[in-house]
Design a protein around this motif. Sequence first.
Motif, mmCIF file in Angstrom:
data_model
loop_
_atom_site.group_PDB
_atom_site.id
_atom_site.type_symbol
_atom_site.label_atom_id
_atom_site.label_comp_id
_atom_site.label_asym_id
_atom_site.label_seq_id
_atom_site.Cartn_x
_atom_site.Cartn_y
_atom_site.Cartn_z
ATOM 1 N N ALA A 1 0.811 -1.216 0.000
ATOM 2 C CA ALA A 1 0.000 0.000 0.000
ATOM 3 C C ALA A 1 0.847 1.271 0.000
ATOM 4 N N VAL A 2 2.145 1.134 0.258
ATOM 5 C CA VAL A 2 3.010 2.314 0.325
ATOM 6 C C VAL A 2 3.117 3.007 -1.031
ATOM 7 N N VAL A 3 3.370 2.249 -2.096
ATOM 8 C CA VAL A 3 3.566 2.854 -3.421
ATOM 9 C C VAL A 3 2.307 3.587 -3.894
ATOM 10 N N PRO A 4 1.126 2.964 -3.864
ATOM 11 C CA PRO A 4 -0.058 3.722 -4.268
ATOM 12 C C PRO A 4 -0.295 4.961 -3.393
ATOM 13 N N PHE A 5 -0.006 4.841 -2.115
ATOM 14 C CA PHE A 5 -0.167 5.988 -1.217
ATOM 15 C C PHE A 5 0.762 7.127 -1.627
ATOM 16 N N LEU A 6 2.014 6.808 -1.905
ATOM 17 C CA LEU A 6 2.964 7.841 -2.324
ATOM 18 C C LEU A 6 2.584 8.442 -3.680
ATOM 19 N N ILE A 7 2.063 7.620 -4.581
ATOM 20 C CA ILE A 7 1.635 8.130 -5.891
ATOM 21 C C ILE A 7 0.447 9.074 -5.731
ATOM 22 N N ILE A 8 -0.502 8.707 -4.881
ATOM 23 C CA ILE A 8 -1.678 9.563 -4.657
ATOM 24 C C ILE A 8 -1.244 10.904 -4.083
ATOM 25 N N GLY B 1 -17.864 8.006 -2.966
ATOM 26 C CA GLY B 1 -18.498 9.291 -3.259
ATOM 27 C C GLY B 1 -17.538 10.414 -3.599
ATOM 28 N N VAL B 2 -16.388 10.090 -4.164
ATOM 29 C CA VAL B 2 -15.403 11.093 -4.555
ATOM 30 C C VAL B 2 -15.394 11.185 -6.077
ATOM 31 N N ASP B 3 -15.497 12.415 -6.591
ATOM 32 C CA ASP B 3 -15.491 12.580 -8.042
ATOM 33 C C ASP B 3 -14.317 13.413 -8.534
ATOM 34 N N ASN B 4 -13.479 13.875 -7.638
ATOM 35 C CA ASN B 4 -12.330 14.693 -7.998
ATOM 36 C C ASN B 4 -11.058 13.976 -7.559
ATOM 37 N N GLN B 5 -10.008 14.098 -8.352
ATOM 38 C CA GLN B 5 -8.745 13.433 -8.050
ATOM 39 C C GLN B 5 -8.136 13.933 -6.736
ATOM 40 N N LEU B 6 -8.214 15.213 -6.506
ATOM 41 C CA LEU B 6 -7.608 15.779 -5.300
ATOM 42 C C LEU B 6 -8.353 15.386 -4.030
ATOM 43 N N ASP B 7 -9.659 15.141 -4.169
ATOM 44 C CA ASP B 7 -10.439 14.724 -3.005
ATOM 45 C C ASP B 7 -10.140 13.281 -2.595
ATOM 46 N N LEU B 8 -9.410 12.581 -3.434
ATOM 47 C CA LEU B 8 -9.081 11.188 -3.148
ATOM 48 C C LEU B 8 -7.905 11.061 -2.167
ATOM 49 N N VAL B 9 -7.159 12.120 -1.978
ATOM 50 C CA VAL B 9 -5.969 12.070 -1.119
ATOM 51 C C VAL B 9 -6.336 11.747 0.335
ATOM 52 N N ILE C 1 -7.594 8.011 0.853
ATOM 53 C CA ILE C 1 -6.483 7.077 0.680
ATOM 54 C C ILE C 1 -5.508 7.189 1.857
ATOM 55 N N THR C 2 -5.286 8.387 2.346
ATOM 56 C CA THR C 2 -4.419 8.577 3.513
ATOM 57 C C THR C 2 -5.014 7.899 4.743
ATOM 58 N N ILE C 3 -6.305 8.042 4.920
ATOM 59 C CA ILE C 3 -6.980 7.388 6.052
ATOM 60 C C ILE C 3 -6.906 5.876 5.903
ATOM 61 N N LEU C 4 -7.128 5.377 4.695
ATOM 62 C CA LEU C 4 -7.065 3.937 4.444
ATOM 63 C C LEU C 4 -5.654 3.406 4.721
ATOM 64 N N PHE C 5 -4.638 4.101 4.228
ATOM 65 C CA PHE C 5 -3.261 3.679 4.467
ATOM 66 C C PHE C 5 -2.938 3.717 5.960
ATOM 67 N N SER C 6 -3.379 4.757 6.646
ATOM 68 C CA SER C 6 -3.133 4.860 8.092
ATOM 69 C C SER C 6 -3.798 3.722 8.847
ATOM 70 N N MET C 7 -5.009 3.370 8.444
ATOM 71 C CA MET C 7 -5.731 2.258 9.099
ATOM 72 C C MET C 7 -5.005 0.932 8.861
#
Length: 182
Positions: A49-56, A77-85, A88-94
């Motif tokens: 999960a580190v690589v996708p997290f760093l790419i995001i 419910g995210v439709d913008n690329q920037l709103d995905l950060v 994904i950060t919360i998911l990686f942290s979890m």
Amino acid sequence: MVNKPSFQNSLKLIINLWGKLSSKRKKQLYFVFVIMLITGLADMLTLSAVVPFLIIITDPSSIWNSSFIPQFASLIGVDNQLDLVVPITILFSMIALSTGIIRVFNLRLNTKMAAAIGNDLSFEAYRKTLLQPYISHIKSNSSEVINSIVNNIQSVVNTIERVLTTLTSIVIVINILIGLLI
């Protein structure tokens, strides 16, 4: 000349110790091994999960082109690329926090298992000592016997704990290598 411990001697000792364990302890050791596997899988998941997290974080638009990310984004419910950060950060942290919790649980389980095996061995050693004939009790110094049992059992417990920790490390490394090859 002092005999150096060899791999064959260690293996014989482990096999001998395995034969002395109760079926309850053997089942618990199987459970510990399953937890080791889960720990390894959790570490593999964290590292993958580190690589996708760093790419995001660095370039959210580059990952948006994959087939999986837009589906995941629409699911939350995210439709913008920037709103995905943030998601994904919360998911990686979890994932990282869960892996840490599993590792601590595994370490605690290894320590408790080594202590339980030491308790069983200590109980058996004291039982055999107490069941000796009266004449052997008169001839032996009880403080030396107790000291010998305590020191040897502590040494065995430390060794068992190190073996379990080493096995955990081996399982984690194997899972990480498998994750890197996939």
